[in-house]
Design a protein around this motif. Structure first.
Motif, PDB file in Angstrom:
ATOM      1  N   THR A 254      33.178  38.940  24.861  1.00 19.73           N
ATOM      2  CA  THR A 254      34.246  39.104  25.718  1.00 19.73           C
ATOM      3  C   THR A 254      33.733  39.245  27.096  1.00 19.73           C
ATOM      4  O   THR A 254      34.295  38.506  27.914  1.00 19.73           O
ATOM      5  N   GLN A 258      34.405  36.293  30.013  1.00 20.70           N
ATOM      6  CA  GLN A 258      34.928  36.906  31.439  1.00 20.70           C
ATOM      7  C   GLN A 258      34.188  36.310  32.681  1.00 20.70           C
ATOM      8  O   GLN A 258      34.706  36.117  33.506  1.00 20.70           O
ATOM      9  N   GLN A 262      35.753  33.792  35.461  1.00 21.52           N
ATOM     10  CA  GLN A 262      36.211  34.136  36.637  1.00 21.52           C
ATOM     11  C   GLN A 262      35.255  33.878  37.705  1.00 21.52           C
ATOM     12  O   GLN A 262      35.819  33.469  38.820  1.00 21.52           O
TER      13      GLN A 262
END
Length: 271
Positions: A254, A258, A262
């Protein structure tokens, strides 16, 4: 997946170094690690560079490789075997090679160090090319953790760290974890070690695990140590300054997703 970087202060005594490595591998397994990585020259740091010729092994056979295979099998670990000297094309040189062993004891990957260290500041002089023959090919390896998830490893060794194009090649192949077993000198490590490792993690949006030699060796060499684990945002998750021991941390899918979502820098690459 939980991973461990094993820091050592290796001596010229291969048997003693393997004994220390076995203890650290056991500690890593007991701490819950699924992958444990040893440092460059874990099996020996000789009194002279040419000592490597005395304990080099043919690929696939020899007591150092037997130790790594047996340890992986008995502990149920993925083991990144730091480096060991393997036979090269002539008897005056060795390959400085990283071998990856699966939990069943099989050798899953081999990488021969591409970039050879040379340094001379008037007091310290090193030239690996006197005894080491350079490799030519980047290598990555796929491993599976206990949950069944696949992780792609990008292999490198010590001085390779100064050549970002190698790590960009790993990133282009989708590597999640960059391995950097090392024996940085105290002088160069103090100046450049952490900033280079964090840069490789940030620019390639991958975890970096760097097991190192860390201390004063019988041959007079002083290695920097500071084995560490860096996340893909460049945050240092764990570090050990000097002396034998473990660096431990968790790789999170994760977190990788992420960071890459982003700030999709790899997708923005032009050159």
């Amino acid at each position: 997946m939980k991973v461990a970087a094993l820091q050592m202060v290796s001596t010229p005594d291969v048997a003693e170094n393997l004994r220390v490595a076995a203890q650290l591998l056991q500690q890593a397994r007991d701490a819950g690690a699924e992958l444990a990585a040893l440092p460059e020259y874990f099996c020996a740091m000789g009194l002279r560079d040419t000592d490597k010729l005395g304990y080099m092994e043919a690929f696939g056979q020899g007591p150092i490789q037997d130790f790594l295979a047996r340890s992986a099998r008995e502990l149920g670990l993925w083991i990144v075997g730091g480096t060991l000297p393997l036979v090269a094309d002539d008897p005056q040189h060795v390959r400085n090679s990283t071998l990856v062993f699966a939990p069943d004891g099989a050798c899953a990957a081999r990488y021969d160090k591409i970039h050879l260290f040379r340094y001379d500041n008037g007091r310290e002089r090193y030239d690996e090319a006197h005894v080491i023959a350079a490799g030519q090919t980047p290598v990555h390896a796929d491993i599976t953790d206990r949950s069944g998830a696949c992780w792609r490893l990008g292999l490198s060794i010590c001085y390779d760290l100064r050549f970002p194009e190698l790590y960009r090649a790993h990133a282009q192949q989708g590597c999640d974890l960059l391995l950097v077993p090392s024996a940085f000198t105290h002088t160069t490590g103090q100046a450049h070690w952490e900033v280079l490792l964090r840069a490789r993690a940030i620019e390639n949006q991958a975890y970096v695990l760097a097991p190192a030699q860390g201390g004063q060796h019988p041959n007079g060499r002083h290695t920097w140590g500071h084995s560490l684990l860096v996340d893909p945002w460049g945050q240092v998750l764990d570090v050990r300054d000097q002396g034998p021991g473990l660096v431990l941390g968790q790789l999170e899918r994760t977190r990788l997703a992420q960071v890459r979502a982003q700030l999709p820098a790899l997708q923005h690459r032009i050159l």
